[in-house]
Design an enzyme around this catalytic site. Structure first.
Site, PDB file in Angstrom:
ATOM      1  N   ASP A 166       7.410   2.432   6.847  1.00  0.00           N
ATOM      2  CA  ASP A 166       6.639   1.641   7.807  1.00  0.00           C
ATOM      3  C   ASP A 166       5.531   0.878   7.071  1.00  0.00           C
ATOM      4  OD1 ASP A 166       6.130   1.339  10.809  1.00  0.00           O
ATOM      5  OD2 ASP A 166       4.148   1.961  10.121  1.00  0.00           O
ATOM      6  N   GLU A 225       9.475  -1.870   5.527  1.00  0.00           N
ATOM      7  CA  GLU A 225       9.146  -2.838   6.580  1.00  0.00           C
ATOM      8  C   GLU A 225       8.030  -3.731   6.071  1.00  0.00           C
ATOM      9  OE1 GLU A 225       7.324  -3.257  11.062  1.00  0.00           O
ATOM     10  OE2 GLU A 225       6.557  -1.774   9.662  1.00  0.00           O
TER      11      GLU A 225
HETATM   12  C1  NOJ Z   1       5.100  -0.817  12.388  1.00  0.00           C
HETATM   13  C2  NOJ Z   1       5.929  -0.235  13.473  1.00  0.00           C
HETATM   14  O1  NOJ Z   1       7.190  -0.866  13.478  1.00  0.00           O
HETATM   15  C3  NOJ Z   1       5.184  -0.429  14.762  1.00  0.00           C
HETATM   16  O2  NOJ Z   1       5.955  -0.050  15.868  1.00  0.00           O
HETATM   17  C4  NOJ Z   1       3.890   0.335  14.693  1.00  0.00           C
HETATM   18  O3  NOJ Z   1       3.137   0.082  15.862  1.00  0.00           O
HETATM   19  C5  NOJ Z   1       3.083  -0.084  13.470  1.00  0.00           C
HETATM   20  N1  NOJ Z   1       3.877  -0.070  12.294  1.00  0.00           N
HETATM   21  C6  NOJ Z   1       1.916   0.837  13.244  1.00  0.00           C
HETATM   22  O4  NOJ Z   1       2.385   2.082  12.811  1.00  0.00           O
END
Ligand code: NOJ
Length: 544
Positions: A216, A277
């Site tokens: 993430d 990500e």
């Molecule tokens: C990215 C995630 O995809 C999202 O859903 C989340 O709110 C943020 N990171 C914070 O963790």
């Protein structure tokens, strides 16, 4: 510890199709309104039962299943080695993992390592004792000496979810940094023990037998050493986040070394992968982090409209950034973005556009990540204000500064019966748009996804071929995927009118699939006529 199935292709991360499964909304086995691990176990046949009567995906990506107080719906983790009781138990996780492996399906877990929950024992200890073991595990700072910075925060950084990125903690008497909610304090990745603790978490899940990790917002782990303020930039709208150039609060050089260490650890177990990500960046930024068995999401395609030039530009930008050596991902929707079926088109053409998009997703160069529900052509759900769950959506309502993420998180409708309880508003059209109805229809979006994924499994060109344009004129996107033994031409009409496309001459063609089902077998030479938003996949028939 689960034995990995011998059925998993070592190259699945690059050749396979990944299904992003939002656990809360996939399948609810106990009727409490929240999807769970047992629900996934019960519905594995939908994902892959080894026959073309199922989707035939190669891997599932599970959204966070760890204990969490849920301020950001599970992206605020309070225990990295556990399972939140709402999703089941560790025994349920192990059972699911083993069942996936028996089917040759790999499992990717979502690791949220930029921040923890504010209720994680590390943060609880850190705020209560600045000289203790955990004192420096987060980014704590005193009030700035200069009163010129509003409220004397340490710098001008903003939270992506709104407001300042610094919150004052009266227990510790300092500010702490949070790129997202105040309930999601950012870890101090320069602290060697944070690094060790997090890599131990990675080892823990590798030892359990998982096949991959989603990282993430991984490009935010490191911030500028001196925490310098970001320069301002002009941007329309009111979100203060958008009015800064984010050069100091993400994408710091130290990340490459950490990634190398992380990758070396993941590579100790053969056949494992990771996917980072990318948090707010373009394909070039994404490509800079790509490595063997390490993919990076870039969201250029999921932001493009259905206009032929916009799509072609997005594809060009990606191809240029990745080049031939680096392997991209293909993502049209996810849990943070509007669903593409409604983003790209409304009724009455939603299904035909969703089908054309399926062709794009499954034939572009890269690993496709299919977001649960897109196999039904699910669209966004209108959620009334009193039911909003998404924290930034509650904060910004009714300003048009944030797209409520609840809209793309509705429960997957297995049947036409409305669930008695659901944690989030279900789709309005579930009576007709559901798995059981579409499974019975030859021409449904679901049936097309099944056909395309099984077709892709058997096509070396679609799985790994190079990419080259044939044409992008007249509203038609036409491109080649090629390996020495197979040449495939994909033709997509992006417009609502009919279109004509001259096929390259001197060769014979065989239709592999098409979205209206009007093409089958040998295709006569000459121009082909495509209906509104029609897509067709053609294989060149080798001479002789
Ligand atoms: C990215 C995630 O995809 C999202 O859903 C989340 O709110 C943020 N990171 C914070 O963790």
């Amino acid at each position: 510890m689960t034995d990995r199935g011998a059925l998993i292709d070592p190259d699945w991360w690059q050749r396979g199709v990944v299904y992003q499964l939002y656990l809360r909304s996939f399948a609810d086995s106990d009727g409490d309104g929240v999807g769970d691990l047992a629900g996934v176990f019960d519905h594995l046949d939908h994902l892959n039962d080894g026959t073309p009567g199922s989707l035939g995906i190669d891997a599932v990506l599970l959204s966070p299943m760890y204990p969490s107080p849920g301020f950001d719906v599970g992206y605020d983790i309070s225990d990295y080695r556990g399972i939140d009781p709402v999703f089941g138990s560790m025994a349920d996780f192990d059972r699911l993992l083993a069942a996936c492996h028996e089917r040759g399906v790999a499992v990717i877990v979502d690791l949220v390592m930029n921040h923890t929950s504010h209720l994680h024992p590390w943060f609880v200890a850190s705020r209560s004792d600045r000289d203790g073991l955990y004192g420096d595990w987060y980014l704590w700072r005193d009030r700035a000496a200069s009163a010129r910075l509003g409220h004397r925060r340490p710098n001008n950084w903003r939270s992506f979810f709104g407001g300042p990125a610094w919150t004052w903690d009266s227990v510790r008497g300092q500010y702490y940094l949070h790129t997202f909610l105040p309930q999601q304090p950012d870890l101090n990745w320069r602290h060697p023990e944070v690094r060790t603790a997090m890599l131990d978490v990675v080892r823990f899940w590798l030892d359990r037998g998982v096949d991959g990790f989603r990282l993430d917002v991984f490009n935010v782990f490191f911030k500028d050493f001196d925490l310098r303020s970001n320069p301002r930039r002009w941007a329309p709208g009111f979100r203060s986040w958008d009015r800064q150039r984010h050069i100091h609060d993400k994408d710091q050089p130290e990340l490459h070394e950490l990634l190398a260490e992380f990758r070396a650890l993941v590579d100790t177990a053969p056949g494992r992968m990771s996917v980072g990500e990318l948090f707010t960046g373009d394909p070039a930024a994404a490509a800079s982090y790509v490595a063997p068995r390490h993919l990076v999401f870039d969201f250029r395609l999921s932001a493009a409209s259905s206009d032929v030039d916009a799509l072609a530009a997005a594809i060009d930008q990606r191809e240029a950034a990745y080049g031939e050596e680096r392997w991209p991902t293909v993502v049209l929707s996810n849990h943070d973005q509007p669903r593409h079926a409604s983003r790209l088109a409304g009724d009455p053409v939603r299904d035909v556009v969703a089908k054309a998009a399926a062709v794009l997703l499954l034939t572009l160069r890269g690993t496709p990540f299919l977001y649960y529900g897109e196999e039904l052509g699910m669209g966004d759900v209108r959620v009334p204000r009193r039911e909003i769950v998404d924290p930034p959506a509650r904060r910004y309502w009714p300003l048009p500064l944030w797209k409520n993420r609840d809209r793309s998180r509705a429960p997957l409708p297995w049947t036409g019966v409305r669930p008695a309880r659901a944690w989030i508003r279900p789709s309005a059209d579930l009576a007709t748009r559901n798995v059981s109805a579409q499974a019975a229809q030859e021409d449904s979006v679901l049936s097309l996804y099944r056909r395309l994924i099984w077709l892709r499994r058997a096509s070396p060109a679609l799985r790994s071929g190079s990419f080259a344009w044939e044409s992008r004129r007249g509203g038609v996107l036409a491109y080649w995927r090629t390996v020495p033994e197979e040449r495939v031409l994909i033709v997509i009409n992006t417009r609502s009118g009919t279109a004509t496309m001259p096929l390259p001459t001197g060769t014979a063609w065989e239709a592999m699939a098409s979205t209206y089902g009007q093409w089958a077998g040998t295709v006569a030479p000459g121009p082909i006529r495509l209906r509104a938003y029609e897509a067709v996949i053609l294989r060149e028939v080798p001479p002789g």
